[in-house]
Design an enzyme around this catalytic site. Sequence first.
Site, mmCIF file in Angstrom:
data_model
loop_
_atom_site.group_PDB
_atom_site.id
_atom_site.type_symbol
_atom_site.label_atom_id
_atom_site.label_comp_id
_atom_site.label_asym_id
_atom_site.label_seq_id
_atom_site.Cartn_x
_atom_site.Cartn_y
_atom_site.Cartn_z
ATOM 1 N N LYS A 117 4.168 0.046 -5.824
ATOM 2 C CA LYS A 117 3.555 -0.848 -6.809
ATOM 3 C C LYS A 117 2.507 -0.137 -7.656
ATOM 4 O O LYS A 117 2.124 -0.637 -8.721
ATOM 5 C CB LYS A 117 2.944 -2.052 -6.112
ATOM 6 N N SER A 133 -0.844 -7.274 -3.015
ATOM 7 C CA SER A 133 0.479 -6.641 -2.960
ATOM 8 C C SER A 133 1.614 -7.644 -3.103
ATOM 9 O O SER A 133 2.653 -7.542 -2.435
ATOM 10 C CB SER A 133 0.628 -5.857 -1.648
ATOM 11 N N SER A 145 5.033 -0.445 -0.255
ATOM 12 C CA SER A 145 4.330 -1.044 -1.404
ATOM 13 C C SER A 145 3.475 -0.067 -2.184
ATOM 14 O O SER A 145 2.893 -0.453 -3.211
ATOM 15 C CB SER A 145 3.475 -2.222 -0.940
#
Length: 389
Positions: free
Chosen positions: A65, A122, A62
């Site tokens: 992101k 997230s 993640s």
Amino acid sequence: MNFRSIIATTLLLVAGFQTALAAPVIVPRAPDLNASSWILIDATTGRVLTENNADQRLPPASLTKMMTAYIVSKEVHEGRISENDLVPISVNAWRMGGSKMFVREGTSVQLLELLKGLMIVSGNDATVALAEYVAGSEEAFADVMNQQALLIGMENTNFKNSTGWPAENHYTTAADLSKLAQRLIHDHPEHYRIYSERRFSYTPPGESAISQPNRNLLLGRDPSVDGMKTGHTEAAGYCLVSSALRDGTRLIAVVMGTSSPNARATESANLLQWGFRYFETQTVLAAGQTLESAKVWKSTIDQVELTIPDDMTLTLNRGSFDDLAISAQVNDQLEAPLSAGDVVGFVEVQLNGEVVGHANIVVASDVPEAGFFKRLWDSIVLFFSGLFS
């Protein structure tokens, strides 16, 4: 081109440094982390303080992101989209597994709320919704991500999706992520602040509020930490990009491939603590600061102020700023016309004989050309002064 020296003592006094020799600052070896890869940099200067396998290509989970958030913030900043836009939630976004904000298919959610859902908890669903809104599809958005990565110097990065969901040939490095973190902080501070929020609540239409904590454990342990992003997959391990600000020095730590949420927080804290203990960042000379006034020939004015175009900011071992030596040289014959920003010399900063900083010296304002007779007279004076110099 001939140069003359500017009085170094004047610059030293302006910068606020001493010339007396001090004891050398001893910096111990950086901590050895239980992680696959890591890097620690100063966020202002970009100086790498320590690293290990920082150019190794690894799955970022993640941490991906961060690039999605950067592009969305950039689009908002440039006016192509708005924080208040209502973003439609597609089936693709709603069906995403993993960490979620819990948006509902067929609804529309304010863009800023989705950005918070991405940054704080997230949310894969929020991330895909944003990617589709900006580029039409997640595949097209991944192409935008890779183009943006190259623009900011992420040369060992390739994105296949907006979330970090495991995919073949989806990778980046600790070094590249540190560059991205630097840009997030500097380019979009208004959105960077969201990373410091410790909890996020979202209420789906007709349902109760869903409250989730920020997974960055450092936010609750160290008040100087104000961001930024966690990541985890089986292949990536537990990863964390963190940033902290203490006494005007901001550091960025990237730690990849640890064994648990607590381990990534602990290892990152060890890295940051070492960095703050032994390094500091200061502005040695400020942009626009007058270094001296110089004589100008063939102009309607006699003097022009000299300066540097950008701050000269350095990251050095703690205590080293007392030992800096600053010297400058300027073209000994400035002639009109000159434009603000024209380079007329240079300034160097040395530490124990080693150059640690360098900047051009420029004129601070336009220097207009004089009329014919003034130019002729100055030409005669310069000619004869050259003969007898």
